[in-house]
Design a protein around this motif. Structure first.
Motif, mmCIF file in Angstrom:
data_model
loop_
_atom_site.group_PDB
_atom_site.id
_atom_site.type_symbol
_atom_site.label_atom_id
_atom_site.label_comp_id
_atom_site.label_asym_id
_atom_site.label_seq_id
_atom_site.Cartn_x
_atom_site.Cartn_y
_atom_site.Cartn_z
ATOM 1 N N PRO A 209 -14.517 32.462 -11.377
ATOM 2 C CA PRO A 209 -15.119 33.305 -10.231
ATOM 3 C C PRO A 209 -14.626 32.576 -8.803
ATOM 4 C CG PRO A 209 -16.819 32.956 -11.943
ATOM 5 C CD PRO A 209 -15.788 32.309 -12.215
ATOM 6 N N GLU A 210 -14.217 33.412 -8.036
ATOM 7 C CA GLU A 210 -13.425 32.982 -6.740
ATOM 8 C C GLU A 210 -14.631 32.202 -5.757
ATOM 9 O OE1 GLU A 210 -13.711 36.927 -3.828
ATOM 10 O OE2 GLU A 210 -11.791 36.240 -4.946
ATOM 11 N N GLU A 211 -15.779 32.215 -6.062
ATOM 12 C CA GLU A 211 -16.741 31.689 -5.111
ATOM 13 C C GLU A 211 -17.037 30.377 -5.525
ATOM 14 O OE1 GLU A 211 -19.121 34.281 -8.110
ATOM 15 O OE2 GLU A 211 -17.710 34.408 -6.913
ATOM 16 N N TRP A 212 -16.712 29.919 -6.593
ATOM 17 C CA TRP A 212 -16.612 28.592 -7.111
ATOM 18 C C TRP A 212 -16.123 27.476 -6.277
ATOM 19 C CZ3 TRP A 212 -16.364 28.233 -13.197
ATOM 20 C CH2 TRP A 212 -17.495 29.064 -13.913
ATOM 21 N N ASP A 213 -16.602 26.201 -6.161
ATOM 22 C CA ASP A 213 -16.171 25.270 -5.287
ATOM 23 C C ASP A 213 -15.173 24.333 -6.236
ATOM 24 O OD1 ASP A 213 -17.408 25.874 -2.941
ATOM 25 O OD2 ASP A 213 -19.222 24.963 -3.373
ATOM 26 N N GLY A 238 -8.763 24.139 -12.010
ATOM 27 C CA GLY A 238 -9.697 23.796 -10.992
ATOM 28 C C GLY A 238 -9.644 22.553 -10.073
ATOM 29 N N GLY A 239 -8.478 22.016 -10.384
ATOM 30 C CA GLY A 239 -7.970 20.603 -9.812
ATOM 31 C C GLY A 239 -8.858 19.434 -10.083
ATOM 32 N N THR A 240 -7.907 18.472 -10.194
ATOM 33 C CA THR A 240 -8.340 17.095 -10.810
ATOM 34 C C THR A 240 -9.360 16.225 -10.183
ATOM 35 O OG1 THR A 240 -6.161 16.853 -11.634
ATOM 36 C CG2 THR A 240 -7.440 14.857 -11.456
ATOM 37 N N PRO A 243 -13.784 18.655 -5.044
ATOM 38 C CA PRO A 243 -15.198 18.797 -5.126
ATOM 39 C C PRO A 243 -15.630 18.479 -6.675
ATOM 40 C CG PRO A 243 -14.278 20.924 -4.040
ATOM 41 C CD PRO A 243 -13.218 19.883 -4.434
ATOM 42 N N PRO A 244 -16.845 17.794 -6.946
ATOM 43 C CA PRO A 244 -17.121 17.607 -8.384
ATOM 44 C C PRO A 244 -17.255 18.730 -9.358
ATOM 45 C CG PRO A 244 -18.443 16.308 -6.780
ATOM 46 C CD PRO A 244 -17.705 17.356 -5.825
ATOM 47 N N THR A 245 -17.411 19.965 -8.565
ATOM 48 C CA THR A 245 -17.637 21.010 -9.556
ATOM 49 C C THR A 245 -16.330 21.893 -9.811
ATOM 50 O OG1 THR A 245 -17.865 22.277 -7.451
ATOM 51 C CG2 THR A 245 -20.004 21.671 -8.503
ATOM 52 N N GLY A 246 -15.032 21.288 -9.483
ATOM 53 C CA GLY A 246 -14.051 21.779 -9.382
ATOM 54 C C GLY A 246 -13.061 21.894 -10.795
ATOM 55 N N HIS A 247 -13.046 20.637 -11.314
ATOM 56 C CA HIS A 247 -12.209 20.263 -12.617
ATOM 57 C C HIS A 247 -12.977 20.658 -13.715
ATOM 58 C CE1 HIS A 247 -8.710 18.471 -14.611
ATOM 59 N NE2 HIS A 247 -9.289 17.453 -14.978
#
Length: 534
Positions: A209-213, A238-240, A243-247
């Motif tokens: 979802p686009e609202e996730w960090d 989500g990126g390595t 934000p800790p919530t990304g990967h």
């Protein structure tokens, strides 16, 4: 209740395998789980195996990013991204997935910054596919060996400048492929040493979802596994870092290596959702069968509050479901988990202390961004490391570094300068960001923020013992002119919690080590490392 929670545990018959897998305990959060007590190993370093049939993550502490695992009979082999460290691609060996022993490095020549590799065995030969960021052009290299300890071949470029994170896979028709970042793949020749076709796009990864960090979409780290009737593809999105919530970990499957790929209904399978969790930015996952035919996933993550330790290697139990899918069941990995049964427990890890009875390049020590002849700078004679000076400071001197995996530790060493030299001990992220204490015959030199700063008088002359203590990012220095019998505390302390990727980039860790600058060979003796309990 989402789809992941609704999937019920059941037999593995849908996969075409012989036996069902046991149900495993559900997740726990860092906020609710009681703080576990670490078991301690060599140099008092924390180790995963708690000795009671359980283990605690990480299974390999410190900077162990992008794990590439190979099951080879009863043996497991594992290596990680090396980035700027050489000799690199140290191979680790296990028989139970929890206890890991180092073997030998596979890559000795600097070919660039080494990113996520693929380790495989095909028709009796071992292969490593190695993506690098390098000037004038990025590429992916291949090396091979007939034994896991080598000798490994010279790196051969494949001509893949625009992709990272290759994964070797063999199709149901015997064709060989590299799956690549972005949902692409390319065919390999039958010997696996050259390309046999163009890069083609074969998979559109699941989108969150686009609202996730997150840090960014960045589909990368594909891992292909053939299990029973299916090919499974695990991908990181989500990126390595950031934000800790990304990967996060997502998955898809296909009956054929050629697709089409069906998205896992429970995506994402792993994701940090709360900054209070024990592990942040979890991703780059692989599947592996344990010695007892249970299944597991290896991936990396940052320890809560310790980006400075880099991405550490995590082991998560896997449960298969009746519809032929799987899920990870370790939760946020903050609590002890049951070990795989069976399999020999090898002596885990390695001592970081060094009496310099022999030169341990590529296992214990590595140079940062070395020149082609860098190894010639170091030799050992009579329990002494003789290190030729290079440059004027750690920024230009390719320091000699270790991977330390504890949140607090102390290291110290006797240093005897060559005439005109400067040397010392460092906590080194890269050539632009480091801290430490050095000295010449007359003055100390303070390294801070990647710069050389204070120059107070040196009362010890050309020989002293230096101690560095890093206690949860609070750094202090002590010096001794009598071999450590008496100590003076240096009057400048430091705080290094910001010496990490989200500040500087580069995907590295803050490593302890030593350096020598200027002329001649500086002598280092009796290097001792001790992990400290918080």
């Amino acid at each position: 209740m989402d789809r992941r929670d609704a999937m019920k545990s059941a037999a593995i018959a849908a996969l075409g395998l012989a036996t069902p897998l046991p149900a495993l305990a559900g997740p726990a959060t860092a906020a609710t789980a009681s703080a576990p007590r670490w078991k301690r190993g060599l140099d008092n370093q924390r180790i995963a195996d708690l000795g009671d049939g359980t283990f605690l993550n990480p299974v390999l502490a410190g900077d162990r990013p992008d794990p590439a695992i190979l099951k080879d009979g009863k043996d497991y082999y594992l290596t990680f991204s090396g980035f700027e460290s050489y000799p690199g691609l140290l191979i680790w060996h296990s028989r139970d997935l929890v206890n890991w022993a180092p073997r030998k490095p596979a890559l000795h020549r600097n070919i660039g910054s080494v990113w996520a590799v693929s380790l495989d065995r095909h028709k009796g030969r071992y292969y490593l596919y190695i993506p690098v960021k390098a000037s004038p052009q990025n590429d992916t290299f291949v090396i091979w060996a007939d034994h896991i300890d080598g000798p490994w071949s010279e790196p051969k470029p494949l001509g893949l400048p625009n992709h990272i994170d290759p994964c070797h896979a063999v199709g149901e028709d015997g064709s060989r492929w590299l799956f690549l970042s972005g949902g692409d793949r390319v065919r390999l020749s039958d010997d696996g040493l050259s390309l046999a076709g163009p890069v083609e796009h074969v998979y559109d990864p699941w989108r969150y979802p686009e609202e996730w960090d997150v840090e960014g979409f960045a589909p990368e780290g594909p891992k292909i596994h053939r299990v029973g009737k299916w090919f499974y593809m695990l991908t990181a999105v989500g990126g390595t870092a950031g934000p800790p919530t990304g990967h996060m970990v997502i998955a898809a499957r296909s009956r054929s290596i050629h697709g089409p790929w069906e998205q896992h209904p429970g995506n994402p399978l792993v994701r940090t959702t709360d900054i209070r969790e024990a592990w942040w930015s979890r991703g780059h996952a692989s599947l592996v069968e344990g010695p007892d035919r249970t299944w597991w996933s290896l991936y990396h993550g940052f320890e809560n509050g310790f980006w400075t330790l880099g991405r550490q290697c995590l082991l998560d139990p896997v449960e298969w479901t009746a519809d032929g899918w799987f899920r990870m069941t370790g939760g946020d990995l903050s609590r002890p988990l049951a070990k795989p049964k069976g399999g020999e427990a090898l002596p885990h890890g390695m001592a970081l202390s060094d009496d310099f009875s022999r030169l341990q390049l590529g296992t214990k020590w590595s140079f940062f961004r070395p020149s082609p002849d860098e190894a010639s700078r170091a030799r050992v004679v009579g329990n002494t490391l003789l290190l030729k000076g290079k440059g004027l400071a750690p920024s230009t001197g390719s320091p000699l570094l270790l991977i330390a995996g504890d949140t607090s530790y102390r290291f110290e060493c006797d240093i005897e300068l060559a005439p005109g030299a400067t040397a010392g001990l460092v906590l080194f992220y890269d050539d632009k960001l480091y801290a430490g204490l050095g000295f010449d015959a007359e003055r100390f030199v303070t390294h801070q923020y990647g710069m050389e700063r204070g120059r107070p008088a040196n009362p010890h002359g050309t020989a002293m013992r230096i101690r560095v203590t890093n206690r949860r990012h609070i750094v202090s220095y002590h010096t001794s002119g009598d071999g450590g019998q008496t100590w003076r505390k240096f009057d400048r302390g430091m705080e290094v919690s910001g010496y990490h990727h989200n500040v500087r980039g580069g995907f590295l860790m803050l490593r302890p080590g030593l350096y020598a600058a200027g002329p001649g060979e500086t002598r280092f003796r009796n290097f001792t490392f001790t992990a400290l309990e918080d």
